[in-house]
Scaffold this motif. Structure first.
Motif, PDB file in Angstrom:
ATOM      1  N   HIS A 138       0.855  -1.185   0.000  1.00  0.00           N
ATOM      2  CA  HIS A 138       0.000   0.000   0.000  1.00  0.00           C
ATOM      3  C   HIS A 138       0.892   1.236   0.000  1.00  0.00           C
ATOM      4  CE1 HIS A 138      -3.529   2.386   2.034  1.00  0.00           C
ATOM      5  NE2 HIS A 138      -3.213   2.825   0.839  1.00  0.00           N
ATOM      6  N   ILE A 139       0.837   2.025  -1.075  1.00  0.00           N
ATOM      7  CA  ILE A 139       1.596   3.287  -1.125  1.00  0.00           C
ATOM      8  C   ILE A 139       0.781   4.330  -0.377  1.00  0.00           C
ATOM      9  CG2 ILE A 139       2.667   5.039  -2.570  1.00  0.00           C
ATOM     10  CD1 ILE A 139       2.728   2.959  -4.845  1.00  0.00           C
ATOM     11  N   VAL A 140       1.348   4.834   0.725  1.00  0.00           N
ATOM     12  CA  VAL A 140       0.603   5.715   1.628  1.00  0.00           C
ATOM     13  C   VAL A 140       0.748   7.172   1.204  1.00  0.00           C
ATOM     14  CG1 VAL A 140       0.951   4.101   3.527  1.00  0.00           C
ATOM     15  CG2 VAL A 140       2.550   6.010   3.223  1.00  0.00           C
ATOM     16  N   GLY A 141      -0.002   8.031   1.867  1.00  0.00           N
ATOM     17  CA  GLY A 141       0.162   9.482   1.677  1.00  0.00           C
ATOM     18  C   GLY A 141      -1.044  10.128   1.022  1.00  0.00           C
ATOM     19  N   SER A 142      -1.594  11.162   1.686  1.00  0.00           N
ATOM     20  CA  SER A 142      -2.802  11.830   1.187  1.00  0.00           C
ATOM     21  C   SER A 142      -2.564  13.300   0.879  1.00  0.00           C
ATOM     22  CB  SER A 142      -3.921  11.687   2.227  1.00  0.00           C
ATOM     23  OG  SER A 142      -4.247  10.326   2.410  1.00  0.00           O
ATOM     24  N   ASP A 143      -1.315  13.673   0.665  1.00  0.00           N
ATOM     25  CA  ASP A 143      -0.978  15.039   0.243  1.00  0.00           C
ATOM     26  C   ASP A 143       0.140  14.979  -0.788  1.00  0.00           C
ATOM     27  OD1 ASP A 143      -2.513  17.104   1.481  1.00  0.00           O
ATOM     28  OD2 ASP A 143      -1.587  16.623   3.406  1.00  0.00           O
TER      29      ASP A 143
ATOM     30  N   GLY B 173      -3.055  20.428   2.043  1.00  0.00           N
ATOM     31  CA  GLY B 173      -4.244  19.888   1.356  1.00  0.00           C
ATOM     32  C   GLY B 173      -5.233  19.179   2.266  1.00  0.00           C
ATOM     33  N   LEU B 174      -4.800  18.163   2.998  1.00  0.00           N
ATOM     34  CA  LEU B 174      -5.754  17.363   3.768  1.00  0.00           C
ATOM     35  C   LEU B 174      -6.309  18.142   4.963  1.00  0.00           C
ATOM     36  CD1 LEU B 174      -5.703  13.630   4.614  1.00  0.00           C
ATOM     37  CD2 LEU B 174      -6.148  15.268   6.408  1.00  0.00           C
ATOM     38  N   VAL B 175      -5.429  18.701   5.782  1.00  0.00           N
ATOM     39  CA  VAL B 175      -5.925  19.333   7.011  1.00  0.00           C
ATOM     40  C   VAL B 175      -6.614  20.666   6.744  1.00  0.00           C
ATOM     41  CG1 VAL B 175      -4.508  18.207   8.774  1.00  0.00           C
ATOM     42  CG2 VAL B 175      -3.549  20.086   7.459  1.00  0.00           C
TER      43      VAL B 175
END
Ligand SMILES: NC(=O)c1ccc[n+]([C@@H]2O[C@H](COP(=O)([O-])OP(=O)(O)OC[C@H]3O[C@@H](n4cnc5c(N)ncnc54)[C@H](OP(=O)(O)O)[C@@H]3O)[C@@H](O)[C@H]2O)c1
Length: 446
Positions: free
Chosen positions: A118-123, A207-209
Protein backbone atom coordinates in the motif's frame (compact mmCIF):
# COMPACT_ATOMS: atom_id res chain seq x y z
CA UNK A 1 23.24 9.27 -18.56
CA UNK A 2 20.45 10.72 -16.43
CA UNK A 3 17.69 8.31 -15.39
CA UNK A 4 14.11 8.97 -16.51
CA UNK A 5 13.24 10.46 -13.12
CA UNK A 6 16.39 12.62 -13.02
CA UNK A 7 15.47 14.00 -16.47
CA UNK A 8 11.96 14.74 -15.24
CA UNK A 9 13.27 16.62 -12.20
CA UNK A 10 15.73 18.58 -14.37
CA UNK A 11 12.90 19.52 -16.74
CA UNK A 12 10.68 20.62 -13.83
CA UNK A 13 13.46 22.74 -12.37
CA UNK A 14 14.00 24.33 -15.80
CA UNK A 15 10.28 25.21 -15.97
CA UNK A 16 9.49 22.86 -18.87
CA UNK A 17 6.06 23.14 -20.51
CA UNK A 18 3.57 20.63 -21.89
CA UNK A 19 5.48 19.40 -24.95
CA UNK A 20 8.84 18.98 -23.20
CA UNK A 21 7.27 17.11 -20.27
CA UNK A 22 5.20 14.90 -22.58
CA UNK A 23 8.28 14.03 -24.62
CA UNK A 24 10.11 12.66 -21.58
CA UNK A 25 9.65 8.92 -21.01
CA UNK A 26 8.18 7.70 -17.73
CA UNK A 27 10.37 5.37 -15.70
CA UNK A 28 9.38 1.69 -15.39
CA UNK A 29 9.48 1.87 -11.60
CA UNK A 30 9.58 4.52 -8.88
CA UNK A 31 10.32 4.69 -5.14
CA UNK A 32 7.38 4.73 -2.77
CA UNK A 33 6.66 4.53 0.97
CA UNK A 34 4.65 1.37 1.53
CA UNK A 35 3.16 -0.95 4.10
CA UNK A 36 3.22 -4.68 3.32
CA UNK A 37 0.16 -6.92 3.40
CA UNK A 38 2.13 -9.84 4.84
CA UNK A 39 3.04 -7.63 7.82
CA UNK A 40 -0.45 -6.38 8.69
CA UNK A 41 -0.52 -8.46 11.89
CA UNK A 42 3.01 -7.47 12.97
CA UNK A 43 1.85 -5.30 15.91
CA UNK A 44 -0.86 -7.61 17.25
CA UNK A 45 -0.98 -7.56 21.06
CA UNK A 46 1.20 -4.42 21.33
CA UNK A 47 -0.30 -1.23 22.86
CA UNK A 48 -0.97 1.49 20.21
CA UNK A 49 1.57 3.86 21.69
CA UNK A 50 4.34 1.27 21.26
CA UNK A 51 3.59 0.46 17.61
CA UNK A 52 6.50 1.92 15.65
CA UNK A 53 5.90 3.24 12.09
CA UNK A 54 9.63 2.92 11.40
CA UNK A 55 9.16 -0.86 11.46
CA UNK A 56 6.11 -0.99 9.17
CA UNK A 57 6.85 1.76 6.60
CA UNK A 58 9.21 0.64 3.83
CA UNK A 59 10.77 2.22 0.76
CA UNK A 60 10.08 0.01 -2.27
CA UNK A 61 10.69 0.22 -6.01
CA UNK A 62 7.25 -0.34 -7.52
CA UNK A 63 5.94 -0.39 -11.10
CA UNK A 64 4.20 2.69 -12.54
CA UNK A 65 0.43 2.01 -12.48
CA UNK A 66 -1.64 1.94 -15.63
CA UNK A 67 -3.26 5.34 -16.31
CA UNK A 68 -7.06 5.18 -16.55
CA UNK A 69 -9.74 7.56 -17.87
CA UNK A 70 -10.09 10.79 -15.89
CA UNK A 71 -6.76 10.24 -14.13
CA UNK A 72 -3.33 11.84 -14.01
CA UNK A 73 0.18 10.73 -13.10
CA UNK A 74 2.03 13.33 -11.09
CA UNK A 75 5.73 13.78 -10.39
CA UNK A 76 5.60 14.30 -6.62
CA UNK A 77 8.06 16.93 -5.43
CA UNK A 78 6.91 16.82 -1.79
CA UNK A 79 4.30 15.24 0.44
CA UNK A 80 3.31 15.43 4.11
CA UNK A 81 2.52 13.10 6.98
CA UNK A 82 -1.10 13.03 8.05
CA UNK A 83 -2.56 11.19 10.98
CA UNK A 84 -4.06 8.72 8.48
CA UNK A 85 -0.46 7.78 7.59
CA UNK A 86 -0.03 6.89 11.27
CA UNK A 87 -3.25 4.85 11.29
CA UNK A 88 -2.10 3.00 8.15
CA UNK A 89 1.35 2.31 9.58
CA UNK A 90 0.04 0.88 12.87
CA UNK A 91 -2.81 -1.01 11.12
CA UNK A 92 -5.45 0.68 13.30
CA UNK A 93 -8.40 0.78 13.73
CA UNK A 94 -8.24 -1.79 10.91
CA UNK A 95 -5.63 -2.64 8.31
CA UNK A 96 -6.00 -0.45 5.21
CA UNK A 97 -5.53 -3.60 3.11
CA UNK A 98 -9.18 -4.31 3.99
CA UNK A 99 -10.12 -1.10 2.10
CA UNK A 100 -7.94 -2.02 -0.89
CA UNK A 101 -9.45 -5.52 -1.06
CA UNK A 102 -13.04 -4.26 -0.73
CA UNK A 103 -12.60 -1.44 -3.26
CA UNK A 104 -10.71 -3.75 -5.60
CA UNK A 105 -13.95 -5.65 -6.20
CA UNK A 106 -15.68 -2.60 -7.68
CA UNK A 107 -14.21 -2.61 -11.20
CA UNK A 108 -11.14 -3.43 -13.27
CA UNK A 109 -9.73 0.05 -12.64
CA UNK A 110 -10.24 -0.34 -8.90
CA UNK A 111 -8.61 -3.78 -9.05
CA UNK A 112 -5.28 -2.03 -9.82
CA UNK A 113 -5.31 -0.78 -6.18
CA UNK A 114 -5.58 -4.24 -4.60
CA UNK A 115 -1.88 -5.07 -4.27
CA UNK A 116 0.31 -6.75 -1.65
CA UNK A 117 1.73 -3.28 -0.84
CA UNK A 118 0.00 0.00 0.00
CA UNK A 119 1.60 3.29 -1.13
CA UNK A 120 0.60 5.71 1.63
CA UNK A 121 0.16 9.48 1.68
CA UNK A 122 -2.80 11.83 1.19
CA UNK A 123 -0.98 15.04 0.24
CA UNK A 124 1.25 16.00 -2.67
CA UNK A 125 2.69 18.93 -4.57
CA UNK A 126 4.26 18.38 -7.96
CA UNK A 127 3.89 18.49 -11.71
CA UNK A 128 1.42 16.69 -13.97
CA UNK A 129 3.30 14.22 -16.21
CA UNK A 130 0.47 12.45 -18.04
CA UNK A 131 -3.31 12.73 -18.20
CA UNK A 132 -5.69 9.92 -19.13
CA UNK A 133 -8.54 9.98 -21.67
CA UNK A 134 -11.23 12.56 -20.91
CA UNK A 135 -9.05 14.98 -18.95
CA UNK A 136 -9.17 18.48 -20.42
CA UNK A 137 -8.77 20.82 -17.41
CA UNK A 138 -5.16 19.80 -16.63
CA UNK A 139 -2.16 19.07 -18.84
CA UNK A 140 1.42 17.82 -18.55
CA UNK A 141 3.64 20.53 -17.06
CA UNK A 142 0.95 22.00 -14.75
CA UNK A 143 2.28 22.75 -11.26
CA UNK A 144 -0.26 21.45 -8.82
CA UNK A 145 -1.28 20.29 -5.36
CA UNK A 146 -3.58 17.34 -4.70
CA UNK A 147 -6.54 16.99 -2.35
CA UNK A 148 -7.53 13.55 -1.14
CA UNK A 149 -11.26 13.19 -1.88
CA UNK A 150 -11.35 10.24 -4.29
CA UNK A 151 -14.81 9.75 -5.73
CA UNK A 152 -16.23 8.39 -9.00
CA UNK A 153 -19.56 10.28 -8.60
CA UNK A 154 -21.57 7.47 -10.18
CA UNK A 155 -24.13 7.59 -7.36
CA UNK A 156 -26.90 10.23 -7.29
CA UNK A 157 -26.30 11.00 -3.60
CA UNK A 158 -22.93 12.59 -4.38
CA UNK A 159 -24.18 15.20 -6.76
CA UNK A 160 -25.19 17.83 -4.16
CA UNK A 161 -22.07 17.20 -2.10
CA UNK A 162 -19.43 14.68 -3.19
CA UNK A 163 -18.79 13.76 0.46
CA UNK A 164 -22.30 12.25 0.51
CA UNK A 165 -21.42 9.75 -2.23
CA UNK A 166 -21.63 6.26 -0.69
CA UNK A 167 -18.57 5.23 -2.73
CA UNK A 168 -16.44 8.19 -1.54
CA UNK A 169 -12.94 7.25 -0.34
CA UNK A 170 -9.76 8.97 0.83
CA UNK A 171 -6.83 8.78 -1.59
CA UNK A 172 -3.65 7.27 -0.15
CA UNK A 173 -5.61 5.75 2.75
CA UNK A 174 -8.51 3.83 1.22
CA UNK A 175 -6.83 3.78 -2.22
CA UNK A 176 -3.35 2.87 -3.38
CA UNK A 177 -0.77 5.04 -5.23
CA UNK A 178 -0.71 7.81 -2.60
CA UNK A 179 1.52 10.86 -2.28
CA UNK A 180 4.53 9.65 -0.29
CA UNK A 181 6.31 8.50 -3.43
CA UNK A 182 8.16 9.82 -6.46
CA UNK A 183 5.05 9.40 -8.63
CA UNK A 184 1.38 9.23 -7.71
CA UNK A 185 -1.87 8.40 -9.48
CA UNK A 186 -4.87 10.70 -8.91
CA UNK A 187 -8.23 11.57 -10.40
CA UNK A 188 -8.18 14.86 -12.30
CA UNK A 189 -10.82 16.24 -9.91
CA UNK A 190 -8.30 15.98 -7.06
CA UNK A 191 -5.97 18.49 -8.70
CA UNK A 192 -5.69 22.15 -7.68
CA UNK A 193 -3.23 24.92 -8.57
CA UNK A 194 0.01 25.08 -6.60
CA UNK A 195 0.29 28.22 -4.43
CA UNK A 196 3.20 29.79 -6.30
CA UNK A 197 4.59 31.79 -3.37
CA UNK A 198 5.33 28.54 -1.51
CA UNK A 199 8.12 25.97 -1.76
CA UNK A 200 7.21 22.43 -2.84
CA UNK A 201 7.20 21.21 0.76
CA UNK A 202 5.18 24.17 2.07
CA UNK A 203 2.66 23.72 -0.75
CA UNK A 204 2.31 19.99 -0.03
CA UNK A 205 1.52 20.22 3.67
CA UNK A 206 -1.93 21.86 3.69
CA UNK A 207 -4.24 19.89 1.36
CA UNK A 208 -5.75 17.36 3.77
CA UNK A 209 -5.93 19.33 7.01
CA UNK A 210 -6.73 22.74 5.50
CA UNK A 211 -9.64 21.34 3.47
CA UNK A 212 -10.91 19.38 6.49
CA UNK A 213 -10.73 22.44 8.77
CA UNK A 214 -12.50 24.57 6.13
CA UNK A 215 -15.46 22.18 5.84
CA UNK A 216 -15.61 21.39 9.55
CA UNK A 217 -15.52 24.97 10.78
CA UNK A 218 -16.46 27.35 7.95
CA UNK A 219 -18.62 25.50 5.41
CA UNK A 220 -22.40 25.23 5.65
CA UNK A 221 -21.80 21.46 5.78
CA UNK A 222 -19.87 21.89 9.04
CA UNK A 223 -20.33 24.40 11.86
CA UNK A 224 -20.92 27.39 9.54
CA UNK A 225 -18.81 29.67 11.74
CA UNK A 226 -19.65 33.38 11.68
CA UNK A 227 -18.08 36.59 12.96
CA UNK A 228 -18.18 36.82 16.75
CA UNK A 229 -18.63 33.10 17.42
CA UNK A 230 -16.64 31.81 20.37
CA UNK A 231 -14.76 28.76 19.01
CA UNK A 232 -13.03 26.28 21.31
CA UNK A 233 -10.26 24.54 19.33
CA UNK A 234 -8.66 21.37 20.67
CA UNK A 235 -5.07 20.83 19.53
CA UNK A 236 -5.00 24.46 18.35
CA UNK A 237 -1.40 24.32 17.08
CA UNK A 238 -1.70 20.80 15.58
CA UNK A 239 -2.36 19.53 12.05
CA UNK A 240 -6.04 20.45 11.91
CA UNK A 241 -5.96 22.99 14.73
CA UNK A 242 -3.30 25.22 13.16
CA UNK A 243 -5.68 25.86 10.25
CA UNK A 244 -8.87 25.99 12.37
CA UNK A 245 -7.21 28.67 14.50
CA UNK A 246 -6.32 30.68 11.40
CA UNK A 247 -9.92 30.41 10.08
CA UNK A 248 -11.31 31.57 13.42
CA UNK A 249 -8.87 34.50 13.61
CA UNK A 250 -9.34 35.63 10.01
CA UNK A 251 -13.09 35.00 10.03
CA UNK A 252 -13.63 37.40 12.95
CA UNK A 253 -14.50 34.70 15.46
CA UNK A 254 -13.22 34.56 19.04
CA UNK A 255 -11.01 31.47 19.28
CA UNK A 256 -9.95 29.77 22.49
CA UNK A 257 -7.08 27.39 21.71
CA UNK A 258 -6.24 24.33 23.80
CA UNK A 259 -2.67 22.98 23.69
CA UNK A 260 -0.35 20.92 25.89
CA UNK A 261 2.77 23.06 26.30
CA UNK A 262 3.96 26.65 26.75
CA UNK A 263 5.80 26.35 23.41
CA UNK A 264 2.56 25.45 21.58
CA UNK A 265 0.69 28.20 23.46
CA UNK A 266 3.28 30.59 21.99
CA UNK A 267 2.57 29.32 18.45
CA UNK A 268 -1.19 29.78 18.91
CA UNK A 269 -0.71 33.33 20.21
CA UNK A 270 1.49 34.11 17.19
CA UNK A 271 -1.33 32.81 14.97
CA UNK A 272 -3.42 35.65 16.43
CA UNK A 273 -5.31 33.80 19.19
CA UNK A 274 -4.53 35.37 22.58
CA UNK A 275 -6.90 33.10 24.55
CA UNK A 276 -5.01 29.84 25.12
CA UNK A 277 -5.44 27.04 27.64
CA UNK A 278 -2.45 24.81 28.40
CA UNK A 279 -4.30 21.58 29.25
CA UNK A 280 -1.18 19.97 30.67
CA UNK A 281 -0.29 22.88 32.94
CA UNK A 282 -3.91 23.04 34.12
CA UNK A 283 -3.86 19.26 34.67
CA UNK A 284 -7.42 18.53 33.53
CA UNK A 285 -8.57 14.95 34.14
CA UNK A 286 -12.06 14.56 32.73
CA UNK A 287 -12.05 10.84 33.47
CA UNK A 288 -11.23 8.81 36.58
CA UNK A 289 -11.05 5.40 34.96
CA UNK A 290 -14.54 4.97 33.49
CA UNK A 291 -16.05 7.69 35.69
CA UNK A 292 -16.70 11.18 34.24
CA UNK A 293 -15.44 13.96 36.52
CA UNK A 294 -18.02 16.77 36.33
CA UNK A 295 -15.99 18.93 38.72
CA UNK A 296 -13.12 18.94 36.21
CA UNK A 297 -15.46 19.80 33.35
CA UNK A 298 -16.86 22.74 35.38
CA UNK A 299 -13.30 23.88 36.10
CA UNK A 300 -12.55 23.72 32.35
CA UNK A 301 -15.76 25.65 31.53
CA UNK A 302 -14.88 28.30 34.12
CA UNK A 303 -11.42 28.72 32.52
CA UNK A 304 -13.02 29.29 29.12
CA UNK A 305 -15.38 31.91 30.62
CA UNK A 306 -12.42 33.59 32.31
CA UNK A 307 -10.81 34.03 28.87
CA UNK A 308 -13.95 35.11 26.98
CA UNK A 309 -15.49 37.56 29.43
CA UNK A 310 -18.03 35.02 30.64
CA UNK A 311 -19.08 33.45 27.32
CA UNK A 312 -19.36 29.75 26.45
CA UNK A 313 -18.30 28.33 23.06
CA UNK A 314 -20.73 28.63 20.15
CA UNK A 315 -18.62 25.98 18.43
CA UNK A 316 -16.36 23.26 19.81
CA UNK A 317 -13.85 22.03 17.23
CA UNK A 318 -13.53 18.34 18.21
CA UNK A 319 -11.15 15.58 17.15
CA UNK A 320 -9.40 14.11 20.23
CA UNK A 321 -12.56 12.07 20.88
CA UNK A 322 -13.05 9.87 23.91
CA UNK A 323 -10.87 11.82 26.37
CA UNK A 324 -12.38 15.24 25.58
CA UNK A 325 -15.81 14.67 24.03
CA UNK A 326 -17.85 14.77 27.24
CA UNK A 327 -16.14 18.03 28.22
CA UNK A 328 -16.80 19.42 24.73
CA UNK A 329 -20.53 18.66 25.01
CA UNK A 330 -20.62 20.11 28.54
CA UNK A 331 -18.88 23.45 27.80
CA UNK A 332 -20.67 24.29 24.54
CA UNK A 333 -23.19 27.10 24.99
CA UNK A 334 -26.96 26.58 24.91
CA UNK A 335 -27.76 25.98 21.24
CA UNK A 336 -24.07 25.52 20.44
CA UNK A 337 -22.43 23.08 18.03
CA UNK A 338 -19.88 20.35 18.68
CA UNK A 339 -18.37 19.56 15.28
CA UNK A 340 -16.28 16.39 15.15
CA UNK A 341 -14.11 14.75 12.50
CA UNK A 342 -12.14 12.22 14.53
CA UNK A 343 -11.49 10.25 17.70
CA UNK A 344 -7.74 10.13 18.18
CA UNK A 345 -7.97 9.00 21.84
CA UNK A 346 -10.76 6.47 21.22
CA UNK A 347 -13.93 6.30 19.12
CA UNK A 348 -16.35 5.06 21.77
CA UNK A 349 -17.48 8.39 23.23
CA UNK A 350 -19.39 8.66 26.48
CA UNK A 351 -21.04 11.95 27.48
CA UNK A 352 -23.91 13.09 29.65
CA UNK A 353 -26.74 13.56 27.17
CA UNK A 354 -28.76 15.77 29.56
CA UNK A 355 -26.37 18.63 28.81
CA UNK A 356 -27.02 18.16 25.10
CA UNK A 357 -30.78 17.89 24.84
CA UNK A 358 -31.77 20.19 27.71
CA UNK A 359 -29.57 22.91 26.21
CA UNK A 360 -30.51 22.26 22.58
CA UNK A 361 -26.91 21.63 21.51
CA UNK A 362 -26.10 19.67 18.38
CA UNK A 363 -23.33 17.33 17.34
CA UNK A 364 -22.26 17.58 13.70
CA UNK A 365 -20.14 14.93 11.98
CA UNK A 366 -17.66 16.20 9.39
CA UNK A 367 -15.28 14.35 7.11
CA UNK A 368 -12.67 15.76 4.73
CA UNK A 369 -14.19 18.11 2.07
CA UNK A 370 -15.72 18.11 -1.38
CA UNK A 371 -13.77 19.49 -4.38
CA UNK A 372 -15.40 22.91 -4.05
CA UNK A 373 -14.50 23.19 -0.36
CA UNK A 374 -10.95 21.93 -0.94
CA UNK A 375 -10.61 24.41 -3.81
CA UNK A 376 -11.83 27.32 -1.63
CA UNK A 377 -9.42 26.32 1.14
CA UNK A 378 -6.54 26.14 -1.38
CA UNK A 379 -7.60 29.48 -2.92
CA UNK A 380 -7.15 31.13 0.49
CA UNK A 381 -3.61 29.72 0.64
CA UNK A 382 -2.91 30.93 -2.92
CA UNK A 383 -4.02 34.44 -1.91
CA UNK A 384 -1.85 34.49 1.23
CA UNK A 385 -4.87 34.65 3.56
CA UNK A 386 -4.21 31.27 5.19
CA UNK A 387 -0.65 29.98 5.62
CA UNK A 388 1.04 26.57 5.75
CA UNK A 389 2.07 25.28 9.18
CA UNK A 390 5.15 23.28 8.17
CA UNK A 391 7.59 22.88 11.06
CA UNK A 392 10.05 20.29 9.68
CA UNK A 393 10.72 18.18 6.64
CA UNK A 394 12.20 14.68 6.26
CA UNK A 395 13.69 12.90 3.23
CA UNK A 396 11.51 10.13 1.73
CA UNK A 397 13.80 7.47 3.25
CA UNK A 398 12.99 8.79 6.77
CA UNK A 399 9.20 8.70 6.37
CA UNK A 400 8.94 6.18 9.24
CA UNK A 401 10.67 8.63 11.58
CA UNK A 402 8.41 11.45 10.30
CA UNK A 403 5.29 9.35 11.03
CA UNK A 404 6.65 8.46 14.48
CA UNK A 405 6.87 12.17 15.35
CA UNK A 406 3.15 12.57 14.57
CA UNK A 407 2.19 9.30 16.31
CA UNK A 408 3.94 10.45 19.51
CA UNK A 409 2.53 14.02 19.36
CA UNK A 410 6.12 15.37 19.27
CA UNK A 411 5.61 17.52 16.16
CA UNK A 412 4.28 21.04 15.67
CA UNK A 413 1.75 21.71 12.89
CA UNK A 414 2.70 19.72 9.81
CA UNK A 415 5.62 17.42 9.05
CA UNK A 416 6.73 17.37 5.41
CA UNK A 417 8.44 14.71 3.29
CA UNK A 418 10.67 15.52 0.30
CA UNK A 419 9.99 13.18 -2.62
CA UNK A 420 11.58 14.27 -5.94
CA UNK A 421 12.56 17.75 -4.73
CA UNK A 422 16.35 17.46 -4.26
CA UNK A 423 16.33 19.87 -1.30
CA UNK A 424 14.06 22.19 0.65
CA UNK A 425 13.33 25.74 -0.49
CA UNK A 426 12.66 25.07 -4.20
CA UNK A 427 9.59 25.72 -6.34
CA UNK A 428 8.79 29.38 -5.51
CA UNK A 429 7.66 31.54 -8.43
CA UNK A 430 5.78 34.43 -6.81
CA UNK A 431 8.54 36.03 -4.72
CA UNK A 432 6.61 39.24 -4.12
CA UNK A 433 3.70 37.48 -2.37
CA UNK A 434 6.18 35.33 -0.44
CA UNK A 435 8.10 38.36 0.84
CA UNK A 436 4.83 39.98 1.91
CA UNK A 437 3.85 37.00 4.08
CA UNK A 438 7.23 35.47 4.98
CA UNK A 439 6.91 35.69 8.79
CA UNK A 440 3.49 33.99 8.67
CA UNK A 441 4.67 31.33 6.17
CA UNK A 442 7.67 30.49 8.36
CA UNK A 443 5.90 30.92 11.72
CA UNK A 444 6.14 27.22 12.62
CA UNK A 445 9.83 27.08 11.72
CA UNK A 446 10.94 29.91 13.98
N1 LIG B 1 -12.20 13.03 9.11
C1 LIG B 1 -11.27 13.71 8.51
O1 LIG B 1 -11.44 14.12 7.38
C2 LIG B 1 -9.97 14.00 9.20
C3 LIG B 1 -9.05 14.85 8.58
C4 LIG B 1 -7.86 15.15 9.23
C5 LIG B 1 -7.57 14.54 10.44
N2 LIG B 1 -8.48 13.68 10.99
C6 LIG B 1 -8.18 13.05 12.29
O2 LIG B 1 -8.12 14.11 13.26
C7 LIG B 1 -7.21 13.77 14.29
C8 LIG B 1 -6.22 14.91 14.46
O3 LIG B 1 -5.48 15.06 13.26
P1 LIG B 1 -4.33 16.15 13.18
O4 LIG B 1 -3.76 16.09 11.82
O5 LIG B 1 -4.82 17.45 13.68
O6 LIG B 1 -3.29 15.52 14.23
P2 LIG B 1 -2.13 16.22 15.02
O7 LIG B 1 -1.26 16.99 14.10
O8 LIG B 1 -1.51 15.15 15.84
O9 LIG B 1 -2.84 17.28 15.97
C9 LIG B 1 -3.79 16.87 16.92
C10 LIG B 1 -3.65 17.70 18.18
O10 LIG B 1 -4.65 17.26 19.09
C11 LIG B 1 -4.18 17.37 20.41
N3 LIG B 1 -4.49 16.14 21.11
C12 LIG B 1 -4.03 14.90 20.84
N4 LIG B 1 -4.52 14.02 21.72
C13 LIG B 1 -5.30 14.73 22.58
C14 LIG B 1 -6.05 14.40 23.72
N5 LIG B 1 -6.12 13.14 24.18
N6 LIG B 1 -6.71 15.39 24.37
C15 LIG B 1 -6.65 16.67 23.94
N7 LIG B 1 -5.93 17.04 22.86
C16 LIG B 1 -5.27 16.08 22.19
C17 LIG B 1 -2.68 17.61 20.35
O11 LIG B 1 -2.43 18.94 20.78
P3 LIG B 1 -1.94 19.28 22.26
O12 LIG B 1 -1.21 18.07 22.77
O13 LIG B 1 -1.03 20.46 22.06
O14 LIG B 1 -3.15 19.62 23.06
C18 LIG B 1 -2.33 17.50 18.87
O15 LIG B 1 -1.43 18.51 18.47
C19 LIG B 1 -6.59 12.43 13.89
O16 LIG B 1 -7.26 11.39 14.55
C20 LIG B 1 -6.84 12.35 12.39
O17 LIG B 1 -6.88 11.04 11.90
C21 LIG B 1 -9.67 13.41 10.41
Amino acid sequence: MASALESIVQAIEAGAGKQEIEALPLPATFRAVTTHKDEQKMFEGIPSSEKDPRKSLHIDDVPVPELGPGEAIIAVMASAVNFNTVWTSIFEPISTFAFLERNGKRSALWKRHDLPYHIVGSDASGVVLRVGPGVSKWKPGDRVVVHCNYVDLEEPEGHDDAMMDPAQTIWGFETNFGGMAELCLVKSNQIMPKPEHLTWEEAACSGLVNSTAYRQLVSKHGAGMKMGDVVLIWGASGGLGGYATQYAVRGGAIPVGVVSSAHRAGIVRKLGCPAVIDRKAEGYRFWNGNQMDMKEMRRFGAKIRELTGGEDPDIVYEHPGRETFAASVFVARRGGTIVTCASTSGYEHVYDNRYLWMNLKRIVGSHFANYREAWEANRLICKGLIHPTLSQCFPLESSGEAALQVHKNLHDGKVGVLCLAPKEGLGVRDRELREKHLPAIELYRS
